[in-house]
Design an enzyme around this catalytic site. Sequence first.
Site, PDB file in Angstrom:
ATOM      1  N   LYS A   1       0.870  -7.985  -8.783  1.00 43.85           N
ATOM      2  CA  LYS A   1       0.217  -7.036  -8.657  1.00 43.85           C
ATOM      3  C   LYS A   1       1.103  -5.852  -8.847  1.00 43.85           C
ATOM      4  O   LYS A   1       2.216  -5.976  -8.499  1.00 43.85           O
ATOM      5  CB  LYS A   1      -0.551  -6.749  -7.263  1.00 43.85           C
ATOM      6  CG  LYS A   1      -1.555  -7.601  -7.005  1.00 43.85           C
ATOM      7  CD  LYS A   1      -2.606  -7.003  -6.182  1.00 43.85           C
ATOM      8  CE  LYS A   1      -3.548  -8.048  -5.573  1.00 43.85           C
ATOM      9  NZ  LYS A   1      -4.137  -7.813  -4.290  1.00 43.85           N
TER      10      LYS A   1
ATOM     11  N   HIS B   1       3.029  -0.408  -6.793  1.00 42.43           N
ATOM     12  CA  HIS B   1       2.272   1.165  -7.163  1.00 42.43           C
ATOM     13  C   HIS B   1       3.046   2.107  -6.037  1.00 42.43           C
ATOM     14  O   HIS B   1       3.486   1.903  -5.316  1.00 42.43           O
ATOM     15  CB  HIS B   1       0.609   1.059  -7.008  1.00 42.43           C
ATOM     16  CG  HIS B   1       0.237   0.687  -5.679  1.00 42.43           C
ATOM     17  ND1 HIS B   1       0.049   1.564  -4.676  1.00 42.43           N
ATOM     18  CD2 HIS B   1      -0.183  -0.271  -5.430  1.00 42.43           C
ATOM     19  CE1 HIS B   1      -0.642   0.835  -3.679  1.00 42.43           C
ATOM     20  NE2 HIS B   1      -0.739  -0.293  -4.151  1.00 42.43           N
TER      21      HIS B   1
ATOM     22  N   HIS C   1       3.209   1.649  -2.242  1.00 40.41           N
ATOM     23  CA  HIS C   1       4.238   0.787  -1.921  1.00 40.41           C
ATOM     24  C   HIS C   1       5.639   1.711  -1.513  1.00 40.41           C
ATOM     25  O   HIS C   1       6.477   0.882  -0.808  1.00 40.41           O
ATOM     26  CB  HIS C   1       4.579  -0.315  -2.758  1.00 40.41           C
ATOM     27  CG  HIS C   1       3.710  -1.472  -2.887  1.00 40.41           C
ATOM     28  ND1 HIS C   1       3.014  -1.800  -3.867  1.00 40.41           N
ATOM     29  CD2 HIS C   1       3.235  -2.075  -1.762  1.00 40.41           C
ATOM     30  CE1 HIS C   1       2.043  -2.832  -3.728  1.00 40.41           C
ATOM     31  NE2 HIS C   1       2.471  -2.948  -2.418  1.00 40.41           N
TER      32      HIS C   1
HETATM   33  N1  ARG Z   1       2.124  -7.502   1.387  1.00 42.49           N
HETATM   34  C1  ARG Z   1       1.684  -6.554   2.645  1.00 42.49           C
HETATM   35  C2  ARG Z   1       0.559  -5.560   1.633  1.00 42.49           C
HETATM   36  O1  ARG Z   1       1.286  -5.324   0.629  1.00 42.49           O
HETATM   37  C3  ARG Z   1       2.326  -6.360   3.482  1.00 42.49           C
HETATM   38  C4  ARG Z   1       3.156  -7.311   4.241  1.00 42.49           C
HETATM   39  C5  ARG Z   1       3.632  -6.634   5.526  1.00 42.49           C
HETATM   40  N2  ARG Z   1       4.280  -7.369   6.287  1.00 42.49           N
HETATM   41  C6  ARG Z   1       3.807  -8.307   7.131  1.00 42.49           C
HETATM   42  N3  ARG Z   1       4.791  -9.193   7.757  1.00 42.49           N
HETATM   43  N4  ARG Z   1       2.612  -8.506   7.196  1.00 42.49           N
HETATM   44  O2  ARG Z   1      -0.106  -5.106   2.194  1.00 42.49           O
END
Ligand code: ARG
Length: 575
Positions: free
Chosen positions: A127, A130, A133
């Site tokens: 993905k 963006h 992030h």
């Molecule tokens: N990949 C997730 C997102 O983009 C964020 C991960 C956050 N970290 C975790 N340990 N849950 O929403």
Amino acid sequence: MVNFKKLIAETVYDEALGLSLEEIEGMIEIPADESMGDYAFPCFRLAKALRKAPQLIAADIAARAGDAEAFEKVENVNAYVNFFIDRAYFAGEVIDEVNRLGNAYGRSNSGEGRKVIVEYSSPNIAKPFHIGHIRSTVIGNAIYKLYDAVGFDVIRINHLGDYGTQFGKMIVAYRKWGSEEELAKDPIKSLLSYYTRFHKEAEEHPELEDEARETFVKLEAGEPEELALWEKFRKLSLEEFNRVYDMLGITFDSYAGESFYSDKMPRFIQELKDKGLLIESQGAQIVDLEPYDLGAAMITKSDGSSLYVTRDIAAAVYRKETYDFYKCIYVVASQQNLHFKQWKKVLELMGYEWQKDCIHVPFGLVSLSDGDDIKMMSTREGRVVFLEDVLNTAVAKTAEIMREKDAQGVDIDEVSKEVGIGAVIFQELSNNRIKDYVFSWDKVLNFDGETGPYVQYTHARASSVLRKAEAAGIDVDAIGKIDPAHLSSDSAYTLAKLLYRVPEVVEEAAAKYEPSIVTRHLVDIAQSFNKFYHDEHILVDDEDEKNAKLALVKASRTVLANCLGLLGIAAPERM
Ligand code: ARG
């Protein structure tokens, strides 16, 4: 450098007062009104023990404190002893210290011997990375740098979103509509277009959803074909993410993301069962968190596949066992507050006491102002702002501004990168992280506002003063002991005070996980420096005066560069 609070405590100390040095230090106040001194010591609490009116006690202390070199005067006003620091002495001390420590000024070893994990960025592979992030990436990187600065051993983890049912969709979509060539040419944009198409088609053909679910179960079971595709998506995605990290000057110690925990989950599912925490609900396994007003945490789906929270449970225990962290900091958007509350509660119910050391550091949303040429959009619909495009636009716009300003002797190609990207980072770290904010180019790139370019420009201005001095034959680095009597003006004193507070500010920002405390202090320093620069003539004829002022300019430049560095921003010498 003199610790003024300590010095005052020592001055006040007398056995007869019945207070320890630490107790006295803790009672020292900083008066809101500067005419009441730089520090004040209240005597109310002593009256009872000493059987004496507090104003008399204050008068005694003031009389005793009389002529220490550090104080211009010590006087009592009612029950307070007010300490006025000798401005010249103060400026001399601060400047000496900053110039002695150089790059190390602002750093400490208060965290020595303890490990802290900072988990940040964590984009989802396949993905786009963006603009949403960027917050986790930039805030997390600053928090890492702050903890590093106060002496902790910091481990940076990028918890990649590289697992979950969406990969079932991605694989199905790629097989149906994708091609090798397209993927190789522009991986993320192609993957995004397949994914978008999947959602569109699934509206009419809901059976696609079932196919995707089955494909994910195969992936989770390690079927070679599914695994190979997933690995390809992951590798291509990481290559794109790394391009952005390079632009931002960011690196990680570990990219162990969600997939890393896929084979570690059965242990926890068993453990949850053994501890009597799992209940079945419509084929799924959940932990009931209703008693805590947290709904239910779904641990496995009815098809047996694992979930986000399950992977986070496995990750937390793995990290505790591997790193024995003192704190594990999760820099993740406030939209995930409920997830993190549920997850902590489950860990608590499992009996992991250290869950209290796992800290979710949330932040607000970023949106884009109407008039702007970019808009925030959803991944599902396939309209999205790529972070890389935002950074490139920032650099291009900065180069344009610099060309208009006709900056002399500046390598615009190089410096526009430092300033453009620095501007985006600085903007991110300007407000309390929890606040939502609106991204606007005019604000971000304003060289006169409370912005990155403004602070960087101030640093370049200080550098330019020092260059001028060098050109006139002064070896700035060789300026030894200065006569601080020349630095007692209001603007020099205010500036010196701000420089003095930097170590405290850094400690506070780390303790509160709030880089904006540093950002705001930096703006104060830059404004104060510019006031000093306008109020005072620096390269005067009098040698002593010139040297003292140059030493203050040098100290200011050092502090500006050090603090920009803590935020992950470059400090160009010219711009
Ligand atoms: N990949 C997730 C997102 O983009 C964020 C991960 C956050 N970290 C975790 N340990 N849950 O929403």
